[in-house]
Design an enzyme around this catalytic site. Structure first.
Site, PDB file in Angstrom:
ATOM      1  N   ASP A  97       0.769  -1.041  -0.190  1.00 20.83           N
ATOM      2  CA  ASP A  97       0.046   0.026   0.153  1.00 20.83           C
ATOM      3  C   ASP A  97       1.045   1.488   0.012  1.00 20.83           C
ATOM      4  O   ASP A  97       0.672   2.129  -0.967  1.00 20.83           O
ATOM      5  CB  ASP A  97      -1.007   0.055   0.945  1.00 20.83           C
ATOM      6  CG  ASP A  97      -2.151  -0.789   1.096  1.00 20.83           C
ATOM      7  OD1 ASP A  97      -2.093  -1.267   0.076  1.00 20.83           O
ATOM      8  OD2 ASP A  97      -2.920  -1.271   2.027  1.00 20.83           O
ATOM      9  N   ARG A 143       0.151   5.618  16.521  1.00 19.33           N
ATOM     10  CA  ARG A 143      -0.170   6.775  15.260  1.00 19.33           C
ATOM     11  C   ARG A 143       0.298   8.060  15.936  1.00 19.33           C
ATOM     12  O   ARG A 143       0.814   8.884  14.903  1.00 19.33           O
ATOM     13  CB  ARG A 143      -1.578   6.586  14.908  1.00 19.33           C
ATOM     14  CG  ARG A 143      -2.132   5.398  14.176  1.00 19.33           C
ATOM     15  CD  ARG A 143      -1.006   4.629  13.112  1.00 19.33           C
ATOM     16  NE  ARG A 143      -1.610   3.576  12.486  1.00 19.33           N
ATOM     17  CZ  ARG A 143      -1.173   2.254  12.768  1.00 19.33           C
ATOM     18  NH1 ARG A 143      -0.726   1.869  13.838  1.00 19.33           N
ATOM     19  NH2 ARG A 143      -1.640   1.232  11.915  1.00 19.33           N
ATOM     20  N   SER A 162      -4.656  -8.412   7.654  1.00 18.61           N
ATOM     21  CA  SER A 162      -4.403  -7.311   7.952  1.00 18.61           C
ATOM     22  C   SER A 162      -3.844  -7.420   9.438  1.00 18.61           C
ATOM     23  O   SER A 162      -4.486  -7.608  10.280  1.00 18.61           O
ATOM     24  CB  SER A 162      -5.387  -6.108   7.739  1.00 18.61           C
ATOM     25  OG  SER A 162      -4.917  -4.930   8.181  1.00 18.61           O
TER      26      SER A 162
END
Ligand code: ARG
Length: 412
Positions: free
Chosen positions: A19, A100, A181
């Site tokens: 990705d 994150r 995933s």
């Protein structure tokens, strides 16, 4: 500002996977941007970050970084997660949600260093991680523009991405792709998709890599003593260690005993329920041990009040609000409570379980004389009567005036 005929720049959160590799090229080809790639080492299972860094350069990135963020992750993020006993919906230790904002901080720093106008990530439009990246980036610098190629482009599956990659000279993975995933870092592993999408399906054995099947775990229990200093884990079996090493070590010990598997249906911020499996051996162990030490060292009212704070903290972090006034205020509350959370907790691992077997602290509020039913009892039994008279007074008054309710309740 870019000079004339100089390209605008974008800093991309780059993992080295398909990705983000396609993103890297796509930003050059479709948006005409110079790309600066940033791969953060937060303890993921990826031995060759230098290779990833080079791969970005080979694809035309004007700069590429593989930064070791593990210590910063442990000291600045995991310490707070432990102080808050951070578990979303009382279960999930927030491993993706914690990493994150850290990555976002470094993306913003690099954007400033390079004078980049854009920051980009490779998240899809359906998950929580896009929200976490973007909310964090906006909190740190609202003037930066955010690009999310995966959300914007017109490719709908891996095959289409592979085709695009091949025609644009993006190296494609040669090994068969995982049906799942996966996101992983020091605080554990998240596994979703594939057969897990049916919540009735038992997780297949091949999803687990950090933990052994409890049925295969050793027949002998393993004891570990975890030391804490003001709420921060500081030693393992009496040996002082930085938190980073404690987490690494506990992932191995707990994992080898089959502890740390989690299978849940969770509520995503974007409105969908999703079935997620997690392997979080160190995270679950440390939070369990930390709670046990808090039970010994926090006064009752603080301990009770903190439960609500913890839940709100975990929700904020899950929702991407790491850099937010509420989350920072909750951190301050938790930090204040940790002053005396110092001591040791003894845990026992055995075939998929972890059990607290003992706890001690120089600041323990456990008073033997008050607690004991033996000869050393110092508790004032006579005082209990007056206490109960006043404590129950509102109920006595209520019962006399409106007592029908109480009688009805007892008749049910
Ligand atoms: N559901 C978890 C969360 O929202 C894990 C997300 C994992 N991300 C991934 N790309 N697999 O924090």
């Amino acid at each position: 500002m870019a000079q004339e005929n100089e390209k605008e720049k974008v800093v991309l959160a780059y993992s080295g996977g398909l990705d983000t590799s396609v993103c890297l090229k796509w930003l050059q080809v479709e948006k005409g941007l110079d790309v600066i790639a940033l791969c953060g080492n937060v303890g993921q299972d990826e031995e060759d970050l230098e290779y990833i860094k080079q791969k970005a350069l080979d694809m035309g990135a004007i700069a590429s970084y593989a930064l070791d963020m593990r210590e910063e992750y442990a000291e600045g993020y995991l310490t707070r997660a432990i102080a808050a006993n951070g578990l979303y919906e009382n279960e999930y230790p927030l491993l993706s949600a914690l990493s994150r904002p850290l990555l976002s901080k470094h993306l913003v720093d690099l954007a400033h260093e390079y004078g980049a106008k854009y920051v980009a990530h490779g998240c899809t439009g359906k998950g929580n991680d896009q929200v976490r990246f973007e909310t964090s980036i906006k909190a740190l610098d609202p003037t930066l523009e955010i690009l999310a190629p995966v959300r914007e482009w017109d490719m709908h599956d891996r095959d289409q991405e592979m085709d695009w990659a091949k025609t644009h000279g993006v190296p494609v993975p040669t090994t068969k792709s995982s049906p799942y995933s996966i996101d992983d870092n020091l605080w554990g592993r998240a596994i979703e998709c594939g057969v897990l999408e049916n919540p009735w399906n038992e997780p297949p054995a091949d999803i687990w890599t950090l933990t052994v099947d409890p049925e295969e775990a050793p027949d002998k229990p393993e004891y570990v003593e975890i030391g804490f200093e003001a709420g921060v884990p500081c030693s393992l079996n009496g040996k002082e260690m930085p938190l980073l090493d404690i987490v690494k070590e506990l992932n191995i010990i707990a994992g080898a005993n089959g502890f740390g598997r989690l299978d849940m249906v969770e509520n995503r911020l974007v409105g969908v329920k999703s079935r997620e499996c997690y392997e979080v051996p160190a995270a679950q162990t440390l939070i369990m041990a930390h709670k046990a030490l808090e039970a010994l060292t926090l006064d009752r009212e603080t301990q009770h009040y903190k439960l609500g704070v913890e839940q709100q903290w975990a929700t904020c972090v899950y929702y991407g609000q790491w850099f937010s006034p509420l989350k920072m205020a909750l951190d301050a509350f938790c930090a204040q409570t940790q002053q005396f959370v110092t001591g040791e907790v003894k845990v026992k691992f055995y075939k998929g379980n972890c059990t607290v077997m003992g706890r001690k602290s120089p600041y323990s509020l456990y008073d033997f004389g008050l607690a004991s039913y033996g000869a050393d009892d110092t508790f004032n039994h006579q005082a209990a009567k007056g206490f109960i008279d006043l404590f129950s007074l509102p109920i006595v008054v209520w019962s006399a005036k409106q007592g029908a309710g109480a009688k009805e309740a007892s008749a049910e």
